[in-house]
Design an enzyme around this catalytic site. Structure first.
Site, PDB file in Angstrom:
ATOM      1  N   SER A  48      43.937  47.742  45.894  1.00  0.00           N
ATOM      2  CA  SER A  48      45.314  47.382  45.525  1.00  0.00           C
ATOM      3  C   SER A  48      45.406  46.633  44.205  1.00  0.00           C
ATOM      4  CB  SER A  48      45.953  46.535  46.636  1.00  0.00           C
ATOM      5  OG  SER A  48      45.177  45.373  46.892  1.00  0.00           O
ATOM      6  N   ASP A 348      52.152  37.522  46.141  1.00  0.00           N
ATOM      7  CA  ASP A 348      52.490  37.692  47.557  1.00  0.00           C
ATOM      8  C   ASP A 348      51.456  37.108  48.519  1.00  0.00           C
ATOM      9  OD1 ASP A 348      50.407  39.381  47.135  1.00  0.00           O
ATOM     10  OD2 ASP A 348      51.438  41.222  47.721  1.00  0.00           O
ATOM     11  N   HIS A 351      47.936  39.289  46.027  1.00  0.00           N
ATOM     12  CA  HIS A 351      47.894  39.954  44.727  1.00  0.00           C
ATOM     13  C   HIS A 351      48.470  39.064  43.636  1.00  0.00           C
ATOM     14  CE1 HIS A 351      48.226  43.075  47.917  1.00  0.00           C
ATOM     15  NE2 HIS A 351      47.161  43.537  47.267  1.00  0.00           N
TER      16      HIS A 351
END
Length: 381
Positions: A48, A348, A351
């Protein structure tokens, strides 16, 4: 008077020689603008931290307000804006990478992104799209694009390069970026012991080497490999970790997890050195993302950031609220992010924010945290 004039002439001559020497040396070392690498494409593999839309296209897992600071809508990225891979493409004057599995509005002329949120090097873990599968997808992509490119060339209905396809010769000239490994450690911390995670590192890196060798056999020659960041500094890990005396550092990071991340990185660097010796036609750059990220975290206040644990979107205190999820707790709707994401290193809880990504990218693309210490624009030499 004549002696003064002679001194002046000699001084100018010496200055000219010195400047010429500096210019020639700079060009030999690959520092002149004319000797930069020209990458026709970038092929990225990872999780991610560099996923530009695979999770969104496959699982619709990245929802608003992700993307609000730059794209203005859902961008498929787990951030309020751009990721480090986006700043790399900007530096190299290439378009943002389309996710391989995102069929809508994609253009693969300048590369493709095989990274998937939650992916790990080894099979299992948080995502089925492990590194080996990503490489298999790349091999399939390369094979299919070559067939389509040749068909378009033979039919002459339109120039093949205008179809959004890379040229067959582009694959050997492209830049191959790899940013993966964080989830191998994270999943291990959640489901096994720290000792088991540490023992698993050689096998994890052995599988990364296999993936790199597969890419090499497919013609990949320029590799830009990121190590893993300070996983113990992510708020999610802080809040889910059973705190013990002496296990947090001055920045509030979980020391045992960071120690294992550093051990992973040490062995990864050794593995890259091994690959250099074995794959003699390739160029490898090992990028110390851990150091770049930890330096930013350590200097957060001076860079205008709030506390590391004060992330922008979602919550892990009391109730777990994922970014983009609407939750009503005690009559209060919890959905909106903070008003100024640029003040937060972490977006968040897991990240990084766009501003943090930008500052980290500025650190790494010029070679300050690389081995060898070359800018990304010179990594092919």
């Amino acid at each position: 008077m004549n002696s003064m004039r002679l001194i002046h002439i000699l001084w100018c001559f010496n200055l000219y020689v010195a400047c010429t020497f500096i210019q020639v040396s700079s060009e030999k070392n690959g520092n002149s603008n004319s000797s930069k690498c020209v990458y026709p494409a970038i092929y990225n593999f990872g999780d991610s931290n560099s996923d530009t839309g695979t999770v969104y296209a496959t699982f619709t897992g990245v929802q608003s307000p992700n993307g609000i600071s730059f794209f203005g809508n859902i961008s498929g990225r787990a951030s309020d804006g751009r990721l480090i891979i986006d700043f790399i493409t900007e530096e190299l004057k290439l378009p943002y990478l389309s996710a391989y599995l995102n069929s809508v509005g994609s253009n693969y002329r300048y590369g493709a992104n095989f990274a998937v949120g939650g992916a790990s090097i080894r099979p299992g873990g948080y995502s089925p799209f492990h590194l080996g599968l990503q490489v298999s997808q790349f091999i399939l992509f390369k094979s299919h694009t070559k067939i389509l490119f040749n068909q378009l060339s033979n039919n002459r209905t339109e120039p093949p390069l205008k179809s959004g396809l890379p040229g067959p010769e582009d694959f050997s000239k492209a830049l191959y970026t790899i940013d993966i490994g964080q989830n191998d450690l994270a999943y291990g911390f959640r489901h096994t012991s720290e000792e088991q995670v540490q023992r698993s590192i050689p096998e994890i890196l052995s599988q990364l080497s296999q993936a790199v060798k597969q890419l090499y056999n497919e013609g990949a020659r320029v590799f830009w490999i990121h190590n893993t960041g300070p996983i113990g500094c992510l708020p999610f890990n802080y809040f889910s970790y059973e705190h013990k005396k002496g296990n947090l550092d001055a920045n509030g990071c979980v020391k045992p997890q960071n120690k294992i991340a550093q051990e992973f990185n040490k062995k990864l660097k050794d593995q890259v050195s091994y690959l250099r010796r074995k794959l003699l036609q390739a160029k490898f750059t090992y990028v110390d993302m851990y150091k770049a990220k930890y330096e930013l975290i350590s200097n957060a206040r001076s860079r205008g950031f709030v506390s590391l644990l004060d992330f922008c979107c979602g919550s892990y205190t009391g109730y777990r609220i994922n970014c983009g999820t609407k939750e009503i707790i005690n009559g209060t709707v919890n959905r909106n992010p903070c008003t100024n994401p640029s003040q937060h290193i972490i977006w968040d809880g897991i990240h990084y924010s766009q501003r943090a990504n930008q500052l980290i990218a500025e650190k790494i693309i010029h070679g300050s945290f690389s081995d060898p210490p070359v800018p990304i624009g010179n990594a092919c030499f």
